[in-house]
Design a protein around this motif. Structure first.
Motif, PDB file in Angstrom:
ATOM      1  N   MET A 132       8.336  43.670 -68.578  1.00 39.61           N
ATOM      2  CA  MET A 132       7.214  42.763 -68.708  1.00 39.61           C
ATOM      3  C   MET A 132       6.792  42.710 -70.171  1.00 39.61           C
ATOM      4  O   MET A 132       6.790  43.715 -70.863  1.00 39.61           O
ATOM      5  CB  MET A 132       6.050  43.237 -67.840  1.00 39.61           C
ATOM      6  N   LEU A 133       6.415  41.529 -70.627  1.00 38.12           N
ATOM      7  CA  LEU A 133       5.940  41.371 -71.997  1.00 38.12           C
ATOM      8  C   LEU A 133       4.567  42.001 -72.167  1.00 38.12           C
ATOM      9  O   LEU A 133       3.753  41.975 -71.254  1.00 38.12           O
ATOM     10  CB  LEU A 133       5.836  39.892 -72.360  1.00 38.12           C
ATOM     11  N   LYS A 152      14.964  36.900 -64.763  1.00 44.50           N
ATOM     12  CA  LYS A 152      13.632  36.405 -65.099  1.00 44.50           C
ATOM     13  C   LYS A 152      13.375  35.021 -64.509  1.00 44.50           C
ATOM     14  O   LYS A 152      12.258  34.698 -64.136  1.00 44.50           O
ATOM     15  CB  LYS A 152      13.462  36.368 -66.619  1.00 44.50           C
ATOM     16  N   LEU A 153      14.404  34.185 -64.432  1.00 44.50           N
ATOM     17  CA  LEU A 153      14.225  32.854 -63.881  1.00 44.50           C
ATOM     18  C   LEU A 153      13.765  32.888 -62.441  1.00 44.50           C
ATOM     19  O   LEU A 153      13.017  32.034 -61.987  1.00 44.50           O
ATOM     20  CB  LEU A 153      15.530  32.047 -63.979  1.00 44.50           C
ATOM     21  N   GLU A 189      10.203  42.973 -80.034  1.00 42.83           N
ATOM     22  CA  GLU A 189      10.350  43.472 -78.664  1.00 42.83           C
ATOM     23  C   GLU A 189      10.223  42.331 -77.657  1.00 42.83           C
ATOM     24  O   GLU A 189      10.977  42.256 -76.682  1.00 42.83           O
ATOM     25  CB  GLU A 189       9.275  44.528 -78.396  1.00 42.83           C
ATOM     26  N   ALA A 190       9.288  41.421 -77.896  1.00 42.67           N
ATOM     27  CA  ALA A 190       9.099  40.280 -77.003  1.00 42.67           C
ATOM     28  C   ALA A 190      10.322  39.371 -77.008  1.00 42.67           C
ATOM     29  O   ALA A 190      10.783  38.922 -75.954  1.00 42.67           O
ATOM     30  CB  ALA A 190       7.848  39.504 -77.397  1.00 42.67           C
ATOM     31  N   VAL A 191      10.869  39.096 -78.185  1.00 39.70           N
ATOM     32  CA  VAL A 191      12.063  38.256 -78.286  1.00 39.70           C
ATOM     33  C   VAL A 191      13.233  38.919 -77.574  1.00 39.70           C
ATOM     34  O   VAL A 191      13.954  38.272 -76.808  1.00 39.70           O
ATOM     35  CB  VAL A 191      12.409  37.960 -79.771  1.00 39.70           C
ATOM     36  N   GLU A 192      13.407  40.200 -77.796  1.00 35.98           N
ATOM     37  CA  GLU A 192      14.491  40.936 -77.135  1.00 35.98           C
ATOM     38  C   GLU A 192      14.348  40.861 -75.612  1.00 35.98           C
ATOM     39  O   GLU A 192      15.309  40.622 -74.895  1.00 35.98           O
ATOM     40  CB  GLU A 192      14.473  42.394 -77.594  1.00 35.98           C
ATOM     41  N   PHE A 193      13.133  41.024 -75.129  1.00 37.24           N
ATOM     42  CA  PHE A 193      12.896  40.952 -73.689  1.00 37.24           C
ATOM     43  C   PHE A 193      13.248  39.577 -73.143  1.00 37.24           C
ATOM     44  O   PHE A 193      13.930  39.447 -72.122  1.00 37.24           O
ATOM     45  CB  PHE A 193      11.435  41.281 -73.367  1.00 37.24           C
ATOM     46  N   LEU A 194      12.801  38.543 -73.819  1.00 32.40           N
ATOM     47  CA  LEU A 194      13.038  37.183 -73.344  1.00 32.40           C
ATOM     48  C   LEU A 194      14.515  36.797 -73.382  1.00 32.40           C
ATOM     49  O   LEU A 194      14.968  35.975 -72.581  1.00 32.40           O
ATOM     50  CB  LEU A 194      12.215  36.181 -74.151  1.00 32.40           C
TER      51      LEU A 194
END
Length: 106
Positions: free
Chosen positions: A1-2, A100-101, A88-93
């Protein structure tokens, strides 16, 4: 989770700049941080804040197209989140896109 910390800003393209400016400042009570007229685009950009935090970018364009398919159209332009760690957010996304979809609201 972000690790979202809040909404950084929301960009809105309005069809009537003066009326929108009056609504956001006089009705909602946001204060103006900066107002810029961009002559080459015949366009205004108004930066507004709630308290001390910058929240809304109000744009005007002559005869904007209606949403949803044009980037310079009337309505919500984009929603930007403030995160604790951008990398970290970019890596997660970028990871496990398929999983995630399935969690997105329909």
């Amino acid at each position: 989770m972000l690790n979202l910390k809040g909404i950084h800003h929301v960009a809105i393209i309005c069809s009537d700049y003066e009326k929108s400016k009056q609504f956001y400042t006089e009705v909602l009570g946001l204060h103006i941080i900066k107002e810029t007229y961009r002559e080459e685009r015949d366009s205004y950009k108004l930066d507004l804040a709630f308290g001390d935090h910058y929240q809304i970018e109000l744009f005007s364009f002559p005869n904007p197209k209606q949403r949803p398919s044009f980037p310079e159209a009337a309505g919500l332009r984009h929603l930007a989140f403030e995160v604790g760690d951008l990398e970290e957010a970019v890596e997660f996304l970028l990871s496990d896109e398929k999983e995630k979809l399935h969690t997105l609201p329909k």
